[in-house]
Design a protein around this motif. Structure first.
Motif, short mmCIF file in Angstrom:
data_model
loop_
_atom_site.label_atom_id
_atom_site.label_comp_id
_atom_site.label_asym_id
_atom_site.label_seq_id
_atom_site.Cartn_x
_atom_site.Cartn_y
_atom_site.Cartn_z
N GLY A 515 50.78 39.48 41.11
CA GLY A 515 49.80 39.36 39.79
C GLY A 515 48.52 39.82 40.04
O GLY A 515 47.76 40.49 39.44
N LYS A 516 47.97 38.90 41.23
CA LYS A 516 46.56 39.15 41.60
C LYS A 516 46.24 40.58 42.06
O LYS A 516 45.21 40.81 41.70
CB LYS A 516 46.38 38.06 42.50
N LEU A 517 47.07 41.01 42.78
CA LEU A 517 46.86 42.42 43.24
C LEU A 517 46.89 43.43 42.37
O LEU A 517 46.21 44.41 42.11
CB LEU A 517 48.10 42.81 44.27
N VAL A 518 47.78 43.25 41.29
CA VAL A 518 48.06 44.16 40.19
C VAL A 518 46.82 44.14 39.09
O VAL A 518 46.17 45.05 38.78
CB VAL A 518 49.24 43.91 39.12
N THR A 519 46.23 42.78 39.07
CA THR A 519 44.90 42.60 38.16
C THR A 519 43.79 43.20 38.83
O THR A 519 43.00 44.05 38.13
CB THR A 519 44.85 41.19 38.00
N ASP A 520 43.49 43.01 40.08
CA ASP A 520 42.70 43.62 40.82
C ASP A 520 42.67 45.28 40.84
O ASP A 520 41.73 45.89 40.89
CB ASP A 520 42.43 43.15 42.26
N TYR A 521 44.12 45.83 40.88
CA TYR A 521 43.98 47.23 40.82
C TYR A 521 43.73 47.67 39.52
O TYR A 521 43.05 48.88 39.47
CB TYR A 521 45.39 47.39 41.19
N LEU A 522 44.30 46.97 38.54
CA LEU A 522 43.71 47.70 37.12
C LEU A 522 42.32 47.66 36.82
O LEU A 522 41.80 48.48 36.30
CB LEU A 522 44.69 47.11 36.31
N LEU A 523 41.67 46.49 37.10
CA LEU A 523 40.37 46.18 36.70
C LEU A 523 39.54 46.96 37.57
O LEU A 523 38.55 47.70 36.99
CB LEU A 523 40.10 44.76 36.58
N ASN A 524 39.67 46.90 38.72
CA ASN A 524 38.65 47.51 39.88
C ASN A 524 39.03 48.58 40.56
O ASN A 524 38.15 49.11 41.44
CB ASN A 524 38.26 46.30 40.74
N GLN A 525 40.16 48.98 40.20
CA GLN A 525 40.75 50.18 41.07
C GLN A 525 40.73 50.00 42.33
O GLN A 525 40.43 51.03 43.39
CB GLN A 525 39.91 51.57 40.62
#
Length: 545
Positions: A515-525
């Motif tokens: 979930g942390k990786l997904v969030t960083d990916y979506l928010l910050n590309q």
């Protein structure tokens, strides 16, 4: 987290891509960098996804019209049902995150309410769920006019037919099913292939005002994501594909794709049985003794002898197989199915005991505990169609989008007996799921709008997106084996694979680390580092306190 070891990768050694596939359809040309044509905006209206609860005032719904046939963009249209959960922090809103749960035929409309994505994602994105064309609320593809008419055909199909009579009956029923689709489905049946879903998605992306797409696709939804990246690579902002298909194999050779799916189910089953035995009883109710031997004995018994329970309920090979397959999709179902497997094991042994006692080989049997019988009954129930919603107050409450998409995407032989004759060799390779998977294809053999006549996107898949695609694969995913995720990562032009060590289908929402990786990916590309192997938050058989 850890790096993936060579031992972990070895689980897919039996799933290597077989050289040679059916002839490819012509790949659809990808659009160039020319200015985009304007489309009508979505006309959102406030709605409440759960009328039994107070209106949270954060949801909107719409039906968005798209061309039925993109060769005639100004002709007849079909409506796409959409729901959005508005971003909680509008001042910091990034855009819309479109969601598809797979299937094909899965309803994504209520996925706007999903809890798979955390607060940071919900703050910054409108979550947009939609039913693809022909699915649920989006002009559902209907092959029958009433539920009774459908049952008269579907009830003749045997999920895992063994005898020649069962096979012939099933093939006859699939041909009657296709005939009904030809009569009743209308022109939409010719425009259900994934390329059309992707064109619809790009229209919706423009209609909500986003210059680039944010998308998360699960299972079959990964084909939608990969196809979008292939057709519109310059329009991708962030794209997550979780529980992946092998796009190239699926779109070029439906038969080989299904064979490898069967092998993937076997890998997941073997790992489930291994973990059950390691946990032992009572953590895993089936973990007392040799789980593999017990399972195989029960399956082989059912192949020729359905088990009749004291109340007359029958456990058949078909329902047993579909229930086991269904349990492998989710860790939450695995302890309950283990309990049912142990109960069936006890019932079979109890029913065999009188004959053994008569020959002086065993003591007289004791009556089976009624609670054990109830646990065994779970293996007798048919599995409902996953991710599909029966809409109320319609004479025919289902839809037929599963085959509508599959039969247009996946090339199959036109003779259903060609597929039926594969069941025996597949069963040798995959004893539990080979025959089960072989009989997923015969319907497409007689489908009135088959892949050979459809417009399809068949690659290339390697066009580069500005942000790497985030590919997620479980090591022991039953429905889309880990080898498919590895191939998805390799086929895409710019992608990173993150893996999860779990027996389950899809992973987002099941691991805090992920979930942390997904969030960083979506928010910050920010693409995750490659080669990561994560753990889920829970175990199928947790320690007993």
């Amino acid at each position: 987290m850890s790096r993936i070891t060579s031992a972990a990768l070895a689980v897919t050694s039996a799933l290597a891509l077989v050289a040679g596939t059916a002839a490819a359809a012509v790949a659809a040309p990808a659009p160039g960098p020319a200015a985009e044509a304007k489309v009508a905006p979505v006309d959102w209206k406030p709605c409440n996804p759960d009328p039994s609860q107070p209106d949270p005032k954060i949801y909107d719904c719409a039906v968005y019209q798209v061309p039925l046939d993109y060769d005639h963009p100004n002709g007849e249209t079909t409506g796409i049902a959409m729901m959005r959960r508005r971003a909680s922090d509008p001042a910091k809103r990034i855009g819309s995150l479109f969601l598809n749960p797979g299937g094909p035929g899965g309803s994504g409309y209520l996925w706007a309410t999903t809890a798979r994505f955390g607060k940071d994602v919900q703050d910054r994105f409108d979550l947009v769920g939609f039913d693809p064309r022909g699915v649920a609320r989006s002009n559902p593809l209907k092959c029958f006019t009433t539920d009774e008419e459908a049952a008269a055909v579907n009830d003749r199909m045997v999920g895992v037919p063994v005898t020649r009579a069962e096979i012939a009956q099933t093939i006859d029923a699939t041909e009657d099913y296709s005939d009904a689709c030809s009569r009743n489905a209308g022109p939409l049946i010719e425009h259900m292939s994934t390329i059309n879903v992707v064109r619809d998605l790009d229209r919706m992306r423009r209609a909500v005002g986003d210059s680039k797409l944010n998308f998360a696709g699960f299972s079959y939804g990964t084909l939608i994501g990969a196809t979008y990246a292939g057709m519109y690579p310059d329009k991708v902002r962030a794209l997550i594909v979780d529980g992946n298909v092998d796009p190239n194999l699926r779109m070029h050779n439906g038969v080989e794709y299904d064979r490898q799916r069967a092998a993937g189910f076997e890998v997941a089953l073997a790992e489930f049985l291994k973990r059950c035995q390691a946990a032992g009883a009572p953590r895993c109710a089936f973990g007392d003794g040799d789980t593999r031997a017990k399972f195989d004995a029960a399956r082989d018994h059912l192949r020729t002898n359905p088990v009749t329970l004291p109340d007359g309920t029958q456990v058949t090979l078909s329902n047993f197989t579909s229930q086991v397959a269904n349990a492998l999709y989710s860790q939450a179902r695995q302890a309950p199915i283990a309990k049912s497997l142990q109960a069936l094991h006890q019932v079979i042994n109890a029913q065999a005991a009188p004959a053994a006692a008569a020959q002086g080989l065993a003591a007289a049997p004791a009556a089976v505990d009624p609670a054990v019988v109830e646990d065994a009954k779970a293996l007798a129930a048919p599995v409902p169609n996953a991710l599909r919603e029966a809409l109320p107050e319609t004479p025919y409450s289902a839809d037929d989008s599963y085959y509508g998409v599959n039969c247009q995407d996946k090339p199959y032989p036109s003779n259903p007996w060609t597929l039926a004759n594969l069941a025996k060799p597949w069963e040798k390779e995959s004893p539990t799921f080979g025959r089960y998977q072989a009989f997923d294809g015969p319907t497409c053999a007689s489908w009135p709008a088959p892949a050979r006549d459809a417009e399809r996107f068949t690659g290339p898949w390697n066009r580069k997106t500005a942000t790497p695609v985030m590919v997620i694969g479980n090591l022991y995913d039953p429905a889309t084996n880990y080898g498919f995720s590895q191939r998805m990562q390799r086929q895409l032009g710019n992608a990173v694979l993150v893996s999860v060590d779990v027996v389950e289908h899809c992973a987002v929402g099941r691991s805090t680390e992920l979930g942390k990786l997904v969030t960083d990916y979506l928010l910050n590309q920010k693409a995750p580092a490659p080669g990561q192997l994560l753990k889920p938050d829970t175990e199928a058989f947790p320690p007993i306190a």
